[in-house]
Structure formats: C-alpha cells, structure tokens
Design an enzyme around this catalytic site. Structure first.
Site, PDB file in Angstrom:
ATOM      1  N   GLY A  86       0.814  -1.214   0.000  1.00 40.67           N
ATOM      2  CA  GLY A  86       0.000   0.000   0.000  1.00 40.67           C
ATOM      3  C   GLY A  86       0.844   1.259   0.000  1.00 40.67           C
ATOM      4  O   GLY A  86       0.340   2.356  -0.266  1.00 40.67           O
ATOM      5  N   ARG A  87       2.109   1.107   0.335  1.00 41.47           N
ATOM      6  CA  ARG A  87       2.974   2.295   0.380  1.00 41.47           C
ATOM      7  C   ARG A  87       4.420   1.937   0.061  1.00 41.47           C
ATOM      8  O   ARG A  87       5.348   2.592   0.532  1.00 41.47           O
ATOM      9  CB  ARG A  87       2.903   2.933   1.753  1.00 41.47           C
ATOM     10  CG  ARG A  87       3.176   1.946   2.888  1.00 41.47           C
ATOM     11  CD  ARG A  87       3.503   2.698   4.112  1.00 41.47           C
ATOM     12  NE  ARG A  87       3.427   1.861   5.279  1.00 41.47           N
ATOM     13  CZ  ARG A  87       3.673   2.299   6.487  1.00 41.47           C
ATOM     14  NH1 ARG A  87       4.000   3.552   6.665  1.00 41.47           N
ATOM     15  NH2 ARG A  87       3.599   1.505   7.517  1.00 41.47           N
ATOM     16  N   LYS A 107      10.030   2.000   0.421  1.00 40.08           N
ATOM     17  CA  LYS A 107       8.890   2.091   1.339  1.00 40.08           C
ATOM     18  C   LYS A 107       8.593   3.559   1.639  1.00 40.08           C
ATOM     19  O   LYS A 107       9.490   4.305   2.040  1.00 40.08           O
ATOM     20  CB  LYS A 107       9.217   1.337   2.631  1.00 40.08           C
ATOM     21  CG  LYS A 107       8.072   1.293   3.632  1.00 40.08           C
ATOM     22  CD  LYS A 107       8.317   0.245   4.688  1.00 40.08           C
ATOM     23  CE  LYS A 107       7.220   0.254   5.746  1.00 40.08           C
ATOM     24  NZ  LYS A 107       7.460  -0.771   6.776  1.00 40.08           N
ATOM     25  N   GLY A 120      -0.242   6.096   1.463  1.00 38.65           N
ATOM     26  CA  GLY A 120       0.914   5.634   0.694  1.00 38.65           C
ATOM     27  C   GLY A 120       2.255   6.120   1.214  1.00 38.65           C
ATOM     28  O   GLY A 120       3.285   5.872   0.591  1.00 38.65           O
ATOM     29  N   ARG A 170      14.430  -0.361   1.227  1.00 37.48           N
ATOM     30  CA  ARG A 170      14.637  -1.610   1.957  1.00 37.48           C
ATOM     31  C   ARG A 170      15.312  -2.634   1.055  1.00 37.48           C
ATOM     32  O   ARG A 170      15.027  -2.704  -0.141  1.00 37.48           O
ATOM     33  CB  ARG A 170      13.273  -2.114   2.434  1.00 37.48           C
ATOM     34  CG  ARG A 170      13.340  -3.379   3.233  1.00 37.48           C
ATOM     35  CD  ARG A 170      12.112  -3.549   4.077  1.00 37.48           C
ATOM     36  NE  ARG A 170      10.908  -3.758   3.277  1.00 37.48           N
ATOM     37  CZ  ARG A 170       9.684  -3.765   3.799  1.00 37.48           C
ATOM     38  NH1 ARG A 170       9.493  -3.543   5.086  1.00 37.48           N
ATOM     39  NH2 ARG A 170       8.639  -3.975   3.038  1.00 37.48           N
ATOM     40  N   ASP A 245       0.964 -11.471   6.926  1.00 37.75           N
ATOM     41  CA  ASP A 245       1.473 -10.627   5.831  1.00 37.75           C
ATOM     42  C   ASP A 245       2.814  -9.987   6.190  1.00 37.75           C
ATOM     43  O   ASP A 245       3.414  -9.317   5.359  1.00 37.75           O
ATOM     44  CB  ASP A 245       0.460  -9.534   5.470  1.00 37.75           C
ATOM     45  CG  ASP A 245       0.040  -8.716   6.679  1.00 37.75           C
ATOM     46  OD1 ASP A 245      -0.510  -9.300   7.629  1.00 37.75           O
ATOM     47  OD2 ASP A 245       0.275  -7.495   6.687  1.00 37.75           O
ATOM     48  N   ASN A 246       3.277 -10.199   7.409  1.00 34.57           N
ATOM     49  CA  ASN A 246       4.558  -9.611   7.810  1.00 34.57           C
ATOM     50  C   ASN A 246       5.656 -10.654   7.974  1.00 34.57           C
ATOM     51  O   ASN A 246       6.744 -10.331   8.437  1.00 34.57           O
ATOM     52  CB  ASN A 246       4.404  -8.825   9.119  1.00 34.57           C
ATOM     53  CG  ASN A 246       3.608  -7.540   8.915  1.00 34.57           C
ATOM     54  OD1 ASN A 246       3.544  -7.027   7.807  1.00 34.57           O
ATOM     55  ND2 ASN A 246       2.997  -7.041   9.966  1.00 34.57           N
TER      56      ASN A 246
END
Ligand code: AMP
Ligand code: MG
Length: 506
Positions: A86-87, A107, A120, A170, A245-246
């Site tokens: 999303g961002r 990111k 975002g 990242r 999701d992480n």
C-alpha cells in the site's frame, strides 16, 4: 548492479507496474555504505550521485522495474482479505556480491492500488526505527531486511500530528510473504502451482534435488522460520506485529513497526500498543510462528502433485517445534558459554528466572557473565556485574553490597550466590578461552533500546542526523565495547518504569 527482475515474469494479476510518486524536496537521511557495497550499487556513478533522487521518487533508473505486489493475510488472528504493497514498491531485483538475490523495495513511495484507506506514505519516525533495526539485526547475525538508506522530505503526512514524509530503500532477500499464498488461494487459485515453482526455484533451488521438491521446500520454510524466531527469543527481540502478511517465506525478519528489544526481563512483555490481548507478546512469538505456518501450509493442499497430502503437510509443520527447541536451547547454552546439555539448560533457566524475578536487564545481565569468568580482562562487564548485584540487593530492599563477594544477605542475593557457584563450577571444567569467546559472541553489548531510537528521532525531526549516524556506527559492531557509546546506550529503564509500548501508526 546485476539486475534480475524476475517477479515481472509472473502473471500480471499478482502485481501492478507503476513508478513511485515523488516526495517534495527529498534530502539525505543516512546512506548505508556497507549495503551499497554488498549490492554493487557503489560501482555505478549514476546510482551513487542520484541516490537521493531515486529514494525520493524523482528518478527511476532504466534497469529498474517498479511494481506493487498483491498479498493478503491474517491480522491479529483474523482473516483480513486483500492487503498488498500500500505504500511501497519493489523497484528492482539484483544479485549481490554473494550471488544472492536481493529485492530493492522503496517504502513510503506513494499510493498504489493496494493503499486502501492509507496515504501511501511513511513518516520519518518509523523510517528511522526500521532503518536502525534492520541494521542492528543484521549485525547481530539475525536474518533480517536491511536498507540502503533513507531520505526525509517536505511532504506533510498526517498521523496523530503532522509529520515529515520519508522513504526507505529496503533491501531483503525476498518480499514474498506468507500472505502472498493466502491471496492466491482466495483470488487466483489457478496460479498456485506456478507461484510455488517460482518460490522454489528462486529461493529454495536446492530442494529441486529432493525426491519431493515441494515438500522439501515447505519444510525448509518451516525450519528457517523456526530458527529465525529462536534467534529473536535469544537476542530479546519482539517483532510486535506477527501477522501472516509480515512474515517472509525466506525466514528473514521483515516489516518493522512496533518492534522492541527486551530491556528488563519480562517474558510477558507486549511492545505493540494496539496488541490488547498480548497475542504478539515476546513469549508468544514461537507459538504464533507455528500458528502462521499452519495457516500457510493448509493452502498447499490444493496441489495434488509431488506427494502433497494433508498428512505430509502435517509432517512439515511437525518439524517446527524440534527445530525451534534445538536452536533456542543450543543458543541459550552458548549465551552462558556452556555446552548444550541438560545441566547447562537447568542453569540457563534458573538464570532467566533470576532476571525475571528481579527485573534485571536482559542484555546487560548476560554480558555481565564475562566478569565472572575473566574479571581481570573485563572492566566494562565488571560494571555491569556490580549493577546486577546492586539491583539484587535493592530488590530485596535491604543492605546492599557493591560487588559479587560482599553482603550476601538477601534472598535474591542468596539465590544469585548459589547460582554463581554452580555456574563457576561448570565453567571450571571447560577451556576458559572458548568460554570467553562464546560469551563475547553470543551476548551483545549494544542493542537498539527504544530510548536510543527515540533520541535519534527527536534530533532528526530537528534536521540533525548525527545521532542516527552514531547509532549506525555503534550497532555495526554490537559485540564490541566502544568509545563512541554514551552511558544511555547501555542503561536499562528505571525498574518501576514500564517499557513504553510503541504505537502502530507509522
Ligand atoms: P503493516 O501493518 O504496516 O504491516 O501494514 C498492513 C497493510 O497496510 C499493508 O498492506 C500496508 O501496505 C498497508 N499500509 C500501512 N500503512 C499504509 C499507508 N500509510 N498507506 C497505504 N497503505 C498502508
Ligand atoms: Mg506489513
């Protein structure tokens, strides 16, 4: 750099190709020269001279192939449906100087089709925390994402207050999360076989040699995740948001939000302000890892090839607990400088109980053991040991001694004295030099305490990045006592000060 943009070869339902949205007036935050070297970024003049423009979203080199990924996930145990980048954007995939594939992921790069209600963006505060934490974990030899650098900008971002937008490049061996497979299972089940092949060939190619490559791959993911979480427990790291999701499929720590490093030892410690039930408390992490993998593995039942059945998937998951236990117990013994055997484990758990009962600092207390083994060579650790003994006395609210040999008058000190004797008796049977190496290389001097990050953030919000740079240098050699350290870097919070939980807003 040696580009290898393979994600773009996958089915287009899995991602959305798009450039970043520029930040207003991006400026240098910090640049990680070590990571630049690892990637070969520093061999390219264009990348070196224009890195701030690239991170600020003003310039996309021709070899990059930016895209946002679709994924889904379970958040706090509940199915959350479609999530996705999303961002952030996967900017490029490259081979590093160990021939290992690395993702460059920007990111804070603006809106994507997966932004949902978000803007975002990422704020400077959380960007600095992520930057320093990835660096710290890497230097502690824990698999984790790292970063090439970050920029700050004049783009305003609204959180609880207005803050400055920032962006972090990242670097991680993969950005495929457990949640990618959950997305496919829900929204594009016909892609599961192709995507499984991609994960296998790209990240677990050694499993192709197995008779049952898919099962070998799944079991390797289970093992790597178990080992990563054992590493977290040993160093005292709490991730804070272990949603599916992480978690990366490579068993590498990803997505730093409300993380923390253990200070005064409390296994039930919750670092995430939004975690009301303590689902992601430090002591629950091993069980949550198992829970997440269970959710993930069940989706592979659709694959009928290669011996994948309900039973064989259960066997993959069954490997989790013994792998975790082996790695954790071995690591715990190594933190005491002892061999992995039952006498050592008994001592280790007694030591942890002593820390918990007296709320002693996890990092400093383990490091203090060096002063028991080699008092003449460890002046810094002798101070830690003095503090430990002083606090044991304080805790019993009694007359206190200033070193390990005096005033053994309180209960806590009696427990300590008995433990110390037993420990030294076991040590005396071993090669002292090897014990010292084990203590020095398993017990860091420096971790990223919440207050350290906070001080660097406050200065950075005033435009001063020297403290970020100092912490970067300090955390580059966490096992070495350094002159650049200040007392606050190694000071535990007051005993009656609860470790402040960290907000999820970022
Ligand atoms: P997190 O809790 O940071 O792991 O994020 C969960 C999901 O929310 C992911 O899909 C993120 O991409 C998305 N997300 C988090 N913050 C933002 C934001 N400011 N704008 C858009 N999406 C976001
Ligand atoms: Mg996330």
């Amino acid at each position: 750099m040696r580009y290898q943009n393979t994600y773009t070869n996958l089915d287009t339902r899995l991602y959305h190709r798009q450039p970043p949205t520029p930040l207003d007036n991006p400026r240098v935050g910090h640049f990680n020269t070590q990571v630049a070297e690892q990637l070969g970024w520093n061999d390219d003049d264009d990348l070196m001279t224009r890195w701030v423009e690239i991170l600020g979203g003003h310039y996309v080199p021709a070899e990059f192939a930016p895209l946002s990924m679709a994924y889904a996930g379970h958040q706090f145990g509940q199915w959350a449906g479609q999530l996705g980048d999303g961002r952030g954007l996967l900017m490029a995939q490259v081979l590093d100087n160990n021939d290992q594939l690395q993702d460059l992921h920007l990111k804070g790069s603006g809106l994507t089709p997966y932004s949902r209600m978000g803007d975002g963006r990422a704020v400077l505060r959380s960007t600095i925390r992520e930057y320093l934490c990835g660096h710290a974990l890497n230097q502690l030899n824990i698999p984790a994402s790292n970063a090439l650098g970050f920029v700050v900008s004049d783009t305003p971002v609204r959180r609880e207050r207005m803050e400055a937008g920032a962006a972090l490049m990242r670097v991680a061996d993969s950005h495929i999360r457990l949640g990618h497979v959950e997305w496919i299972a829900s929204f594009a089940p016909d892609l599961l076989a192709e995507f499984t092949d991609y994960m296998l060939d790209t990240y677990y190619s050694e499993c192709r040699d197995s008779d049952q490559p898919v099962l070998a791959f799944l079991q390797s993911v289970v093992e790597r995740t178990a080992r990563m979480i054992a590493d977290w427990q040993l160093i005292g790291f709490a991730h804070g948001v272990m949603n599916t999701d992480n978690l990366s499929i490579t068993g590498s720590t990803l997505d730093f939000g409300p993380f923390g490093f253990m200070e005064r030892f409390n296994p039930a410690w919750i670092n995430n302000h939004s975690d009301h039930t303590g689902r992601y408390a430090y002591q629950n992490q091993p069980a949550i890892g198992h829970w997440n993998l269970n959710v993930w593995l069940s989706h592979f039942m659709r694959l009928t090839q290669d011996g994948v059945t309900r039973d064989s998937l259960a066997e993959c998951l069954a490997v989790y607990e013994p792998t975790f236990m082996q790695h954790y117990q071995q690591g715990l013994c190594a933190k005491l400088g002892l061999p992995h055997q039952s006498e050592s484990l008994k001592l280790a758990f007694e030591f942890l109980t002593l820390l918990e009962d007296n709320l002693l600092d996890y990092t400093n207390s383990f490091r203090a053991l060096l002063a028991l083994v080699a008092p003449e060579d460890c002046p810094y650790e002798q101070q830690l040991l003095d503090t430990l003994v002083l606090e044991l006395g304080d805790n019993a609210n009694n007359e206190i001694g200033t070193n390990a040999d005096t005033n053994i008058s309180t209960d806590a000190q009696q427990v300590w004295q008995a433990w110390r004797e037993e420990y030294l008796a076991q040590i005396s049977l071993l090669d002292k030099a090897a014990v010292i190496v084990s203590l020095q290389s398993n017990n860091p001097v420096y971790i990223l305490r919440n207050d350290m990050a906070q001080r660097a953030i406050l200065a950075a919000e005033q435009g001063q990045f020297e403290e970020v740079a100092r912490l970067y240098e300090l955390l580059a050699s966490p096992y070495t006592v350094q002159d650049r350290a200040i007392e606050l870097d190694t000071t535990a919070p007051a005993r009656n000060a609860r470790q402040q939980p960290i907000s999820c807003s970022s």
